[in-house]
Design an enzyme around this catalytic site. Structure first.
Site, PDB file in Angstrom:
ATOM      1  N   CYS A 185      56.597  25.215  60.037  1.00 13.76           N
ATOM      2  CA  CYS A 185      55.317  24.774  59.472  1.00 13.76           C
ATOM      3  C   CYS A 185      54.842  25.748  58.411  1.00 13.76           C
ATOM      4  O   CYS A 185      54.310  25.340  57.373  1.00 13.76           O
ATOM      5  CB  CYS A 185      54.256  24.650  60.570  1.00 13.76           C
ATOM      6  SG  CYS A 185      54.639  23.410  61.821  1.00 13.76           S
ATOM      7  N   CYS A 208      54.243  27.625  64.650  1.00  9.81           N
ATOM      8  CA  CYS A 208      55.458  26.941  64.212  1.00  9.81           C
ATOM      9  C   CYS A 208      55.981  27.585  62.922  1.00  9.81           C
ATOM     10  O   CYS A 208      55.325  27.502  61.885  1.00  9.81           O
ATOM     11  CB  CYS A 208      55.121  25.459  63.994  1.00  9.81           C
ATOM     12  SG  CYS A 208      56.339  24.530  63.086  1.00  9.81           S
TER      13      CYS A 208
END
Length: 102
Positions: free
Chosen positions: A32, A29
């Site tokens: 993230c 991600c």
């Protein structure tokens, strides 16, 4: 930051006194990864708040238990109870507001 696992989640989060900010994240991600530096900065400014990360790819059962359906999601716990949430990549100021409100 504390790395959470199935073995230490309860001790570090749901049974912990005080505030714990949990970053539910995934290794693939991009947003993230952006949040890592934000959380490191917030942790440095707020040593009274434990900041922890849980890899949802490794522990989907824990993520599901807290109804995490999107990453990154930050879940703030106070004395083991969820009290606030942020979904998505946000600036440090938004995380600071969450901490101030709880």
């Amino acid at each position: 930051m504390v790395q959470l696992t199935r073995e230490n989640f309860d001790e570090e989060v749901t049974e912990a006194a005080g505030r714990v900010l949990v970053d539910f994240w995934g290794p693939r991600c991009g947003p993230c990864r952006v949040m890592e530096s934000v959380l490191e900065a917030v942790a440095a400014r707020h040593p009274e708040v434990k900041v922890a990360q849980l890899d949802v790819a490794e522990h989907p059962d824990i993520a599901w238990a807290f109804r995490i359906v999107s990453v990154p999601t930050l879940l703030l716990f106070r004395d083991g109870v969820p009290v606030g949430e942020i979904v998505g990549a946000v600036p440090a100021s938004r995380v600071e507001k969450l901490l101030a409100a709880a």
